[in-house]
Design a protein around this motif. Structure first.
Motif, PDB file in Angstrom:
ATOM      1  N   LEU A   1       1.419  10.801  -1.993  1.00  9.90           N
ATOM      2  CA  LEU A   1       2.290  11.869  -1.498  1.00  9.90           C
ATOM      3  C   LEU A   1       2.957  12.594  -2.656  1.00  9.90           C
ATOM      4  CD1 LEU A   1       3.942  10.298   1.653  1.00  9.90           C
ATOM      5  CD2 LEU A   1       2.185  12.046   1.525  1.00  9.90           C
ATOM      6  N   ASP A   2       3.373  11.778  -3.683  1.00 10.98           N
ATOM      7  CA  ASP A   2       3.975  12.417  -4.846  1.00 10.98           C
ATOM      8  C   ASP A   2       2.977  13.340  -5.528  1.00 10.98           C
ATOM      9  OD1 ASP A   2       6.301  11.183  -4.360  1.00 10.98           O
ATOM     10  OD2 ASP A   2       6.078   9.612  -5.868  1.00 10.98           O
ATOM     11  N   PHE A   3       1.766  12.820  -5.621  1.00  9.57           N
ATOM     12  CA  PHE A   3       0.688  13.608  -6.190  1.00  9.57           C
ATOM     13  C   PHE A   3       0.546  14.919  -5.418  1.00  9.57           C
ATOM     14  CE2 PHE A   3      -3.973  13.917  -7.223  1.00  9.57           C
ATOM     15  CZ  PHE A   3      -3.800  13.973  -8.591  1.00  9.57           C
ATOM     16  N   ALA A   4       0.548  14.767  -4.097  1.00 10.03           N
ATOM     17  CA  ALA A   4       0.421  15.947  -3.250  1.00 10.03           C
ATOM     18  C   ALA A   4       1.603  16.885  -3.451  1.00 10.03           C
ATOM     19  CB  ALA A   4       0.323  15.530  -1.783  1.00 10.03           C
ATOM     20  N   LYS A   5       2.802  16.245  -3.583  1.00 12.43           N
ATOM     21  CA  LYS A   5       3.993  17.085  -3.797  1.00 12.43           C
ATOM     22  C   LYS A   5       3.879  17.822  -5.120  1.00 12.43           C
ATOM     23  CE  LYS A   5       7.264  14.452  -1.096  1.00 12.43           C
ATOM     24  NZ  LYS A   5       7.947  13.171  -1.244  1.00 12.43           N
TER      25      LYS A   5
ATOM     26  N   TYR B   1       0.840  -1.204   0.000  1.00 15.61           N
ATOM     27  CA  TYR B   1       0.000   0.000   0.000  1.00 15.61           C
ATOM     28  C   TYR B   1       0.869   1.246   0.000  1.00 15.61           C
ATOM     29  CZ  TYR B   1      -4.386  -2.434   0.765  1.00 15.61           C
ATOM     30  OH  TYR B   1      -5.489  -3.203   0.624  1.00 15.61           O
ATOM     31  N   ARG B   2       1.986   1.119   0.709  1.00 12.49           N
ATOM     32  CA  ARG B   2       2.892   2.256   0.746  1.00 12.49           C
ATOM     33  C   ARG B   2       3.371   2.595  -0.647  1.00 12.49           C
ATOM     34  NH1 ARG B   2       5.763   5.343   3.798  1.00 12.49           N
ATOM     35  NH2 ARG B   2       7.830   5.875   3.063  1.00 12.49           N
ATOM     36  N   GLU B   3       3.694   1.502  -1.396  1.00 13.21           N
ATOM     37  CA  GLU B   3       4.209   1.729  -2.743  1.00 13.21           C
ATOM     38  C   GLU B   3       3.124   2.213  -3.691  1.00 13.21           C
ATOM     39  OE1 GLU B   3       7.296   1.715  -3.885  1.00 13.21           O
ATOM     40  OE2 GLU B   3       7.936   1.395  -1.818  1.00 13.21           O
ATOM     41  N   ILE B   4       1.952   1.551  -3.639  1.00 14.18           N
ATOM     42  CA  ILE B   4       0.958   1.843  -4.680  1.00 14.18           C
ATOM     43  C   ILE B   4      -0.022   2.927  -4.282  1.00 14.18           C
ATOM     44  CG2 ILE B   4       1.080  -0.491  -5.625  1.00 14.18           C
ATOM     45  CD1 ILE B   4      -1.655  -0.997  -4.343  1.00 14.18           C
ATOM     46  N   ALA B   5      -0.136   3.190  -3.019  1.00 16.86           N
ATOM     47  CA  ALA B   5      -1.131   4.196  -2.648  1.00 16.86           C
ATOM     48  C   ALA B   5      -0.514   5.398  -1.956  1.00 16.86           C
ATOM     49  CB  ALA B   5      -2.197   3.574  -1.735  1.00 16.86           C
ATOM     50  N   ILE B   6       0.278   5.139  -0.923  1.00 20.47           N
ATOM     51  CA  ILE B   6       0.698   6.267  -0.096  1.00 20.47           C
ATOM     52  C   ILE B   6       1.736   7.115  -0.822  1.00 20.47           C
ATOM     53  CG2 ILE B   6       1.800   6.889   2.063  1.00 20.47           C
ATOM     54  CD1 ILE B   6       0.578   4.365   3.235  1.00 20.47           C
ATOM     55  N   ILE B   7       2.765   6.417  -1.378  1.00 20.93           N
ATOM     56  CA  ILE B   7       3.824   7.194  -2.033  1.00 20.93           C
ATOM     57  C   ILE B   7       3.287   7.938  -3.252  1.00 20.93           C
ATOM     58  CG2 ILE B   7       5.981   6.975  -3.315  1.00 20.93           C
ATOM     59  CD1 ILE B   7       6.877   4.965  -1.237  1.00 20.93           C
TER      60      ILE B   7
ATOM     61  N   TRP C   1       3.953  21.655  -5.681  1.00 19.83           N
ATOM     62  CA  TRP C   1       4.821  22.384  -6.605  1.00 19.83           C
ATOM     63  C   TRP C   1       3.984  23.337  -7.446  1.00 19.83           C
ATOM     64  CZ3 TRP C   1       5.330  23.187 -11.786  1.00 19.83           C
ATOM     65  CH2 TRP C   1       6.545  23.731 -12.206  1.00 19.83           C
ATOM     66  N   ILE C   2       2.871  22.793  -7.977  1.00 23.45           N
ATOM     67  CA  ILE C   2       1.990  23.639  -8.782  1.00 23.45           C
ATOM     68  C   ILE C   2       1.522  24.825  -7.949  1.00 23.45           C
ATOM     69  CG2 ILE C   2      -0.296  23.716  -9.861  1.00 23.45           C
ATOM     70  CD1 ILE C   2       0.193  20.887 -10.828  1.00 23.45           C
ATOM     71  N   ASP C   3       1.224  24.518  -6.702  1.00 24.06           N
ATOM     72  CA  ASP C   3       0.765  25.581  -5.817  1.00 24.06           C
ATOM     73  C   ASP C   3       1.843  26.638  -5.638  1.00 24.06           C
ATOM     74  OD1 ASP C   3      -1.010  26.812  -4.046  1.00 24.06           O
ATOM     75  OD2 ASP C   3       0.069  25.965  -2.350  1.00 24.06           O
ATOM     76  N   ALA C   4       3.064  26.125  -5.381  1.00 25.83           N
ATOM     77  CA  ALA C   4       4.140  27.066  -5.065  1.00 25.83           C
ATOM     78  C   ALA C   4       4.570  27.847  -6.295  1.00 25.83           C
ATOM     79  CB  ALA C   4       5.322  26.319  -4.463  1.00 25.83           C
ATOM     80  N   HIS C   5       4.540  27.158  -7.454  1.00 23.98           N
ATOM     81  CA  HIS C   5       5.121  27.813  -8.623  1.00 23.98           C
ATOM     82  C   HIS C   5       4.106  28.425  -9.563  1.00 23.98           C
ATOM     83  CE1 HIS C   5       8.510  25.374  -7.226  1.00 23.98           C
ATOM     84  NE2 HIS C   5       9.235  26.351  -7.715  1.00 23.98           N
TER      85      HIS C   5
END
Lengths: 834, 106
Positions: free
Chosen positions: A745-749, A736-742, A753-757
């Motif tokens: 989180l990457d999606f969120a990151k 789950y960490r690999e397929i969902a959480i990471i 980024w979109i938010d920040a830039h």
């Protein structure tokens, strides 16, 4: 000719005290939440738990009274309704703030209030040294309130309120010791995973609502009862007659059957069971024929509800939160994560049995997921060392059994298993809590005297550890957190090929591998226990009884419910996959269940205590805890034969006839092969056989670890892969960490980024443009507008000054002016006149 | 020549005009408030002469003479009030110079 509608309409009786049941815990939670700290400081802990337990007793008293009232009614009229106020009215939709008590919710209410009361009493002893005592009892009462809302609410809305409420309380209680990051994380995990399930619930609810509106139009028909009253329907143009089949009209009977979109379970059930003159059920037929995205609407709706159930009741794929939820205090694990909250999904499916029964596809999904979860939970439970983890996976597994029950259409048995499970699992959890309470000294003693026998570098010599590699000492020694040990621990953490001592992961010191050896300070690790039978006799007795119950020996409750589930799974003709397959998986699971439960029992209570420390420090828990254990153990044994004496033995299960009216609408839709009754004895025999086999195997391997340790090690080394995979829970968390959480989180990151830039850039640019425009405006204002204003005033001022000079104040000038002016006028008049 | 020396209306008007001119010049040129009042007296008396002359030569009757009497009374009253004002001005400003006492201007 107007069609004549008839139907099996749920009669109900008004009972104005139902609302008191959830009110008591709510008031208790409010008092402890607002004043708890002051009460605890001024009057001591007694005031706090006095209020909490008093609230529970009040609720239990009202619940028992209401239940007695229910029993006094004729079977098909057992439905108490307490309408408080109209909550909302949108078009034809009307939802009351109302509580309902039918046999199903009555049973749930009794479980919640009675077991809840017991667990409150137990907590008094278990949490005696807790500082935030009042907070604990506040949450606990709040939980009971939410759970009661869930089971007693008569509409989806109230159920959803309770559904969310118990999720919140679960989160609060799992993270009760929130200063421990791991525990706070576990709470968050439970909350987030439950959100996924709640999404399913609410989606299903909205789809169903939409479907109902689409089928029957908004506010299409209104019909009256009792008896045959003809009413002109306003929109449909058809007259309806609803006939109640009961001869004796209840004192407060149903006046109208609402047809159309509804959120009330009773109305939904009623309109689905309405028949027209030819005996067809036009409404349920229309609902069944409706499709969405090319799939039957009912299937999609039931699937969505089931997703909600998998979240709350810890089924594949959303079961991962439940084992982590054991981070909470043990009474919480017993109450919320074994007896009540996790059964909410089962309750919901039982409550909506008439919907699920109409969709064989959904039933298949429920039963399949249930049986797979049962197997998964049981296999993971086989080789866990943490006593609460064993019980947690056991709960997952048993919940799977319940879903098999409600999935194959044997609703009452699913609910029966819910009831027996609530008793024996609460007893097991509280028993484990008692053990942990006794073993608690490990946590305190570890740092003070870690060298005397049960910690530190001497781990390899510890008789209680199950050493498999040379790294045990390193792993065990890691408890001290000294830099030197960290290096060794790191080496131990990796596979044996990583022998280089300098291979240390720089950021966080790696955790010790619990697969290899227990943390010496862990009061929950069964490898730190042993021989507790003499030290904690009452705990041991109750734990053993509950084990017998869950393992499925005919002397105790678990047999009656679990075996009946397996039997019904085998004979069911409702699911698409063959019942025999369901039975086989369930059968294997039953064997595993017996094995892991007795393994935990023998590892904990038998053998030689690993250290003298244990003999000196462990003692039986206070009476408030053991009394509760004894009551629950008695229930775990007695409930089965009393309520569920099977048909095959010439009995008639009490609970079945009691719950029958609740499932009356679903009953005609589910079919079981009745011709196989003769073979039921065979199946029961097989069940007992495999339970005995599991028990004996566990006994052989674990009753005396001093003798079997070497053999266990050999077996474990031979089966390292399997053992390790099971110990690490099939690596599902990692998956789950690999397929969902990471990815999340990457999606969120990415969005960060979109938010920040981009967003910030846009915002900043907009800000800059705004500033620039404002500057321009200011300039225009200063130059032009102010210029105009000032210019006018300056003009007037200077004009005034000039004009002022005319008034010299000199009389001579004026006279001169008069004279000259007169002369001029005279001349003008003179010449103009001529 | 006769016409010139024969005292008639024209002579009176000339005298009155000269008197008026002198009075006007006095008012226009003098700064002393009392002198200005004197100029006003001259102007009033020039008007009186005209009244009497026109009454005698043109209109007949005594209306002109009556007017003259009124004007003399008026002038006396005016002189009394004006001199009182001048006296008050002097008390305040210690001068009766019309230029220096032009404070109303502001």
């Amino acid at each position: 000719m107007n069609p004549i509608y008839t139907g099996d309409i749920q009669a109900f009786h008004r009972f104005g005290f139902l609302w008191l049941v959830p009110l008591f815990p709510l008031v208790g939670a409010a008092i402890n939440g607002i004043l708890g700290k002051r009460l605890q400081d001024r009057f001591g802990r007694k005031a706090v738990h006095g209020i909490a337990i008093g609230a529970m007793l009040g609720a239990a008293a009202v619940a028992v009274g209401a239940f007695a009232q229910l029993l006094a009614l004729p079977a098909d009229q057992r439905f108490l309704l307490d309408t408080r106020w109209e909550m909302l009215r949108i078009g034809a939709l009307k939802v009351d703030f109302a509580f309902a008590l039918d046999p199903l919710s009555g049973m749930m209410t009794l479980i919640i209030t009675l077991i809840g009361t017991l667990i409150h009493v137990y907590s008094v002893g278990y949490m005696a040294t807790e500082k935030a005592y009042w907070r604990f009892f506040c949450y606990l009462n709040l939980f009971v309130f939410s759970m009661l809302m869930l089971v007693m609410g008569d509409s989806f809305l109230l159920m959803f309120f309770g559904w969310e409420g118990v999720g919140l309380c679960s989160y609060l209680l799992i993270g009760f010791w929130y200063t421990d990051v791991e525990k706070a994380k576990a709470g968050m995990k439970a909350f987030v995973v439950n959100r996924v399930g709640d999404w399913g619930f609410i989606t299903g609810l909205l789809l169903l609502f939409w479907g109902l509106g689409g089928v029957w139009g908004v506010g299409a028909f209104r019909a009256q009862r009792p008896e045959t009253v003809t009413v002109d329907a306003k929109h449909g143009g058809a007259a309806m007659q609803i006939k109640h089949k009961g001869d004796r009209a209840p004192e407060a009977s149903v006046r109208e059957v609402g047809v159309g979109p509804t959120m009330v379970f009773r109305e939904l059930r009623d309109q689905i069971s309405i028949k027209d003159a030819s005996g067809d059920k036009p409404f349920s037929q229309q609902l069944a024929d409706k499709t969405v995205w090319g799939l039957p609407l009912l299937f999609v709706v039931c699937l969505c509800f089931f997703i909600g159930a998998t979240g709350k009741s810890a089924q594949i794929p959303l079961y991962v939160w439940l084992p982590d939820a054991m981070a909470g205090p043990t009474p919480v694990s017993a109450l919320i994560h074994a007896a009540t909250m996790v059964t909410a999904g089962v309750y919901m499916i039982a409550r909506l049995s008439f919907l699920f029964a109409m969709s064989p596809g959904a039933m298949t999904v429920v039963a399949t997921v249930g049986v797979l979860t049962a197997l998964l939970g049981a296999t993971i439970g086989l080789f866990q060392y943490d006593i609460k983890k064993v019980l947690a996976y056991s709960t997952v597994s048993q919940l799977g059994f319940m879903f098999v029950g409600v999935g194959v259409g044997a609703y009452w048995i699913g609910v029966f298993h819910l009831l027996t499970h609530a008793c024996f699992k609460a007893c097991l959890f509280l028993g484990s809590g008692s053990v942990i309470h006794g073993m608690h000294f490990l946590e305190h003693g570890a740092h003070g005297h870690g060298d005397d026998g049960h910690g530190g570098g001497g781990g390899g010599a510890d008789p209680h550890a199950e050493p498999a590699h040379g790294h045990v000492s390193a792993a065990a020694g890691h408890g001290h957190q000294t830099p030197g040990h960290t290096v060794h621990a790191a080496a131990g953490h990796h596979a044996p090929s990583h022998e280089t001592p300098h291979h240390v992961e720089p950021p966080a010191p790696p955790k010790p591998d619990l697969w290899l050896a227990p943390s010496p300070t862990d009061p929950q690790d069964m490898r730190n226990m042993g021989g507790l039978a003499r030290l904690m006799p009452k705990t041991r007795l109750t734990y053993l009884l509950a084990c017998i119950s869950i393992a499925g020996f005919p002397v105790a409750a678990g047999f009656y419910s679990k075996d009946e589930i397996l039997w019904k799974a085998f004979t069911n003709e409702n699911t698409i996959i063959p019942g025999a397959l369901l039975w086989l998986i369930g059968f294997i699971t039953a064997g595993c269940t017996s094995f892991y439960m007795f393994r935990s029992y023998y590892m904990t209570f038998h053998g030689r205590p690993p250290t003298d420390e244990i003999r000196r420090n462990v003692h039986e828990s206070p009476a408030s805890m053991t009394t509760v254990l004894l009551i629950l153990a008695a229930a775990a044994v007695l409930i089965g034969p009393v309520l569920g004496w099977p048909h095959a033995w010439g009995g008639h299960p009490l609970l079945e006839s009691f719950l029958r009216p609740v499932f009356a609408a679903a009953e005609p839709l589910v079919k079981f092969n009745e011709n196989l009754h003769a073979t039921e004895y065979l199946f029961q025999g097989l069940s007992v056989l495999i339970a005995t086999a599991g028990c004996l195997l566990a006994r052989t391997l674990y009753i005396d670890l001093d003798r079997t340790r070497v053999r266990l090690e050999q077996m474990r080394n031979a089966w390292t892969g399997v053992h390790r995979t099971l110990f690490n829970k099939y690596y599902v968390d990692e998956l789950y960490r690999e397929i969902a959480i990471i990815p999340t989180l990457d999606f969120a990151k990415g969005f960060a980024w979109i938010d920040a830039h981009i967003v910030d850039f846009a915002v900043n640019t907009a800000g800059k443009v705004g500033r620039w425009a404002a500057g321009l405006g200011g300039w225009i204002d200063r130059i032009f507008v102010d210029g105009a204003v000032n210019g006018v005033s300056k003009l007037l001022l200077s004009g005034g000054r000039r004009a002022m000079r005319l008034q010299t104040g000199r009389i001579n000038n004026y006279v001169l002016g008069i004279t000259v002016g007169t002369v001029v006028l005279v001349f003008v008049a003179f010449f103009a006149g001529s | 020549m006769d016409a010139i020396f024969q005292i008639g209306l024209r002579h009176y008007l000339v005298v009155a005009a000269i008197l008026f001119g002198l009075g006007l010049a006095t008012v226009a040129t003098r700064r002393n408030a009392v002198a200005i009042l004197m100029g006003i007296e001259l102007i009033l008396n020039a008007a009186n002469i005209n009244f009497v002359a026109f009454s005698h030569y043109v209109h007949g009757g005594i209306a002109g003479q009556a007017f003259a009497i009124f004007i003399i009374v008026l002038a006396a009253a005016e002189a009394a009030i004006a001199l009182a004002i001048v006296l008050a001005i002097f008390r305040n400003f210690r001068t009766i110079d019309a230029v220096e006492t032009a404070t109303l201007r502001e």
